[in-house]
Design a protein around this motif. Structure first.
Motif, PDB file in Angstrom:
ATOM      1  N   ILE A  83       4.113   8.437  -8.788  1.00 26.17           N
ATOM      2  CA  ILE A  83       3.692   8.760  -7.432  1.00 26.17           C
ATOM      3  C   ILE A  83       4.938   8.976  -6.567  1.00 26.17           C
ATOM      4  N   LYS A  84       5.051  10.179  -6.023  1.00 25.39           N
ATOM      5  CA  LYS A  84       6.132  10.492  -5.079  1.00 25.39           C
ATOM      6  C   LYS A  84       5.672   9.992  -3.712  1.00 25.39           C
ATOM      7  N   VAL A  85       6.236   8.856  -3.271  1.00 20.97           N
ATOM      8  CA  VAL A  85       5.705   8.122  -2.124  1.00 20.97           C
ATOM      9  C   VAL A  85       6.097   8.787  -0.809  1.00 20.97           C
ATOM     10  N   THR A  86       5.105   8.920   0.081  1.00 22.88           N
ATOM     11  CA  THR A  86       5.340   9.469   1.423  1.00 22.88           C
ATOM     12  C   THR A  86       5.142   8.429   2.512  1.00 22.88           C
ATOM     13  N   ASP A  87       4.502   7.320   2.175  1.00 24.68           N
ATOM     14  CA  ASP A  87       4.307   6.251   3.159  1.00 24.68           C
ATOM     15  C   ASP A  87       4.156   4.926   2.407  1.00 24.68           C
ATOM     16  N   LEU A  88       4.722   3.881   2.980  1.00 28.80           N
ATOM     17  CA  LEU A  88       4.723   2.575   2.336  1.00 28.80           C
ATOM     18  C   LEU A  88       4.419   1.504   3.373  1.00 28.80           C
ATOM     19  N   GLU A  89       3.444   0.652   3.063  1.00 24.97           N
ATOM     20  CA  GLU A  89       3.111  -0.463   3.957  1.00 24.97           C
ATOM     21  C   GLU A  89       3.134  -1.761   3.166  1.00 24.97           C
ATOM     22  N   VAL A  90       3.921  -2.723   3.667  1.00 17.47           N
ATOM     23  CA  VAL A  90       3.945  -4.042   3.041  1.00 17.47           C
ATOM     24  C   VAL A  90       2.775  -4.852   3.599  1.00 17.47           C
ATOM     25  N   LEU A  91       1.776  -5.111   2.761  1.00 23.10           N
ATOM     26  CA  LEU A  91       0.595  -5.860   3.197  1.00 23.10           C
ATOM     27  C   LEU A  91       0.882  -7.355   3.238  1.00 23.10           C
TER      28      LEU A  91
ATOM     29  N   LYS B 233       0.873  -1.176   0.000  1.00 19.84           N
ATOM     30  CA  LYS B 233       0.000   0.000   0.000  1.00 19.84           C
ATOM     31  C   LYS B 233       0.909   1.225   0.000  1.00 19.84           C
ATOM     32  N   ALA B 234       0.766   2.065  -1.014  1.00 21.36           N
ATOM     33  CA  ALA B 234       1.639   3.231  -1.160  1.00 21.36           C
ATOM     34  C   ALA B 234       0.811   4.507  -1.131  1.00 21.36           C
ATOM     35  N   THR B 235       1.218   5.437  -0.272  1.00 15.43           N
ATOM     36  CA  THR B 235       0.568   6.744  -0.175  1.00 15.43           C
ATOM     37  C   THR B 235       1.528   7.793  -0.708  1.00 15.43           C
ATOM     38  N   GLY B 236       1.019   8.745  -1.492  1.00  9.13           N
ATOM     39  CA  GLY B 236       1.908   9.761  -2.028  1.00  9.13           C
ATOM     40  C   GLY B 236       1.175  10.786  -2.862  1.00  9.13           C
ATOM     41  N   THR B 237       1.962  11.557  -3.616  1.00 12.62           N
ATOM     42  CA  THR B 237       1.447  12.645  -4.431  1.00 12.62           C
ATOM     43  C   THR B 237       1.692  12.342  -5.903  1.00 12.62           C
TER      44      THR B 237
END
Length: 582
Positions: A95-103, A73-77
């Protein structure tokens, strides 16, 4: 949902927008100070970017540990890409990623999850759940989905009702081999899985349902090949108060609708041909009419000239290959080798070159003059530059061999274009065919098919000459559906069973329920069933139906992914009162 967008929907208009994406890691490209991740889901691919100095250090390190097929799951701009990729719809952005979660992490898959994979069929079938992640496979199942939805839409609009029929039914002796299911509660007795819902859909007509359809699973325990599976899907349909023309018109409409709605193709014309003409002109009850090359009988011009091979033959048959007079000896030898293959079965091949100067060169010049060969060319409507190919022997064998040669030549000359569709009805099949081994008649379609009304009087005197009120639909040389007007009279159905070698007791034991129903006001009715998997493969331009089934069996009828069929425990066998042979 965990995500705000899919991996296939973001565009340059979304620049500066915050987004959350979920999917599988397609690949990671690490250039040291910059790391790119291609994130994939069902809808497409979006590129993620991590940059030293701009991405938080712990986040960058986390990204370096990603592997192929990790679920993240990747959060970004959304930002504009410096180096755009015009090969994918999302190629203008990343996407310039600001948060990354390995599901979920993933082992390295046994083959690459890409359109052009390095996995062989056996390996991909063992890990079918991974194979289904590939776009090329998913697109085939999406085509199947669209065809299923459009079939239902058309038939619903035409007032057909979808009715489910039983899966556990009674075994019957006609047709292919049944799959048998033991009954625990009725020791020593067995269900069968349906080869088709034939009798149930006829009973629905007796029940007054008028128009029935079902997208139904059917089962046949038979030898397998590319276009067969032990379990398959039919578009199964039946109609009351109809004649043949009503059925043909309705299902011409369905096929035209599917071509238009699924492929954007207008089918202007659906031709019709009798079974007798199909066999005479093409040597097949499912002729490929995308190209001409019809058979020409040459007995009257080829026999009586001293060439014993032709003189002793029941049939001398020719086809014309346009523009092929320049074939080399090597090419002609290759054609001879082809017809001598066991699956074709001809003993040899005669050729005639129609030379550009108007002369003829053949492999039988010793027996035939230029005037003789000119008669052959005239019968075949050949012109200078064409090549005649001639086979001879008994009628059935020669037609079968020439059909194989015709199809081979069609492929060699590029005449079997998968982007061209020719739809054909084949009509007036023989009702019965004689089996030399059992010394009795068998139904060419099934025992519930009505004879043509004009052939009723032949049922007793000449049953082999009776034509069926039956029809097959053929597309590009592939039989995709077949049906008939049914028998709805008990007396005629009993007569049919007698012709097939059933005693009255056997007919009553197997089909008494249907004949009893015919005594309670059975309407005239008829129907058709389309092989849905085969129809999908034809629309998709594939030779194998396995590509259009989510979890298919292999050529041995095995599901190698779940290792089925498999042994069961002795306790289960005991419950079923089944003892295995030792």
């Amino acid at each position: 949902m965990l995500r705000t967008h899919t991996c296939g929907e973001l565009r340059i208009d979304n620049a500066s927008q915050e987004t959350v994406l979920c999917g599988w890691v397609q690949r990671v490209r690490n250039k040291g100070s910059v790391l790119w991740v291609d994130l994939r889901d069902k809808y497409g691919i979006t590129q993620l970017i991590f940059e030293e100095g701009e991405t938080e250090k712990s986040l960058f390190e986390k990204a370096t540990k990603l592997g192929r097929e990790f679920v993240i799951k990747a959060t970004g701009t959304v930002v504009e890409r410096h180096s755009k990729n015009d090969k994918i719809p999302t190629g203008d952005i990343e996407i310039k990623v600001t948060d990354l979660e390995v599901l979920n992490a993933s082992k390295t898959p046994p083959f690459t999850i890409e359109n052009e994979t390095d996995g062989g069929e056996d390996l991909r079938m063992k890990y079918r759940y991974l194979d289904l992640r590939r776009n090329t496979v998913r697109e085939k199942l999406q085509l199947r989905h669209r065809m299923m939805q459009q079939t239902r839409a058309f038939l619903d609009q035409a007032d057909f009702m979808e009715v489910e029929t039983p899966v556990l039914i009674k075994s019957t002796p006609e047709g292919a081999r049944d799959f048998i299911v033991p009954s625990r509660m009725n020791e020593g007795q067995f269900y069968a899985l349906p080869q088709s819902p034939q009798t149930f859909k006829q009973l629905l007509m007796v029940s007054g349902f008028d128009k029935y359809f079902q997208l139904v699973k059917c089962f046949r325990d038979e030898d397998l090949r590319a276009d067969r599976q032990p379990e398959f899907t039919q578009i199964d349909c039946e109609m009351s108060f109809v004649e043949r023309e009503d059925v043909l018109g309705t299902f011409e409409g369905l096929v035209k609708h599917l071509f238009k709605s699924v492929k954007g193709i207008d089918i202007e014309q659906i031709d019709r041909m009798s079974y007798a003409d199909a066999m005479r002109l093409y040597g097949s009850d499912k002729p490929d009419t995308r190209f001409d090359m019809q058979f020409v009988e040459l007995n009257d011009v080829a026999q009586g000239k001293g060439f014993n091979v032709f003189d002793s033959a029941e049939l001398v048959l020719g086809i014309k290959a346009e523009g092929c007079a320049e074939y080399t000896r090597k090419q002609l030898d290759a054609l001879t080798d082809f017809v001598r293959k066991p699956q074709v079965g001809a003993k040899g091949l005669v050729y005639v070159k129609c030379n550009a100067d108007g002369s003829y060169k053949s492999s039988v010049d010793k027996f035939y003059s230029q005037e003789d060969l000119a008669e052959w060319a005239t019968k075949c409507n050949a012109k200078p530059g064409d090549l005649l190919l001639v086979l001879s022997g008994d009628i059935d064998h020669t037609r079968k061999a020439m059909n194989e040669l015709r199809l081979h030549m069609g492929s060699e000359l590029g005449l079997r274009d998968k982007n061209i569709y020719k739809v054909l009805w084949v009509l007036d099949f023989p009702l019965l065919e004689w089996d030399e081994d059992t010394e009795r008649y068998h139904a060419m379609h099934h025992p519930f098919t009505s004879p043509l009304a004009e052939d009723f009087d032949k049922l007793e005197s000449a049953p082999g000459g009776v034509r069926a009120n039956a029809y097959d639909m053929v597309i590009n040389g592939v039989e995709v559906g077949g049906g008939s007007i049914r028998i709805h009279d008990r007396g005629l159905q009993q007569q049919m069973f007698k012709l097939l070698g059933f005693s009255d007791e056997e007919a009553k034991a197997q089909f008494g329920f249907l004949m009893d129903a015919f005594e309670y006001g059975a309407p005239p009715h008829g129907g058709i069933a389309f092989g849905f998997d085969r129809l999908c493969s034809l629309f998709g331009g594939s030779d194998s139906i396995r590509d259009y089934i989510a979890f298919p069996k292999n050529n041995a009828g095995r599901d190698v992914m779940i290792d089925s069929p498999s042994a069961v425990s002795n306790e289960q066998l005991d419950e079923l009162a089944i003892a295995l042979k030792k």
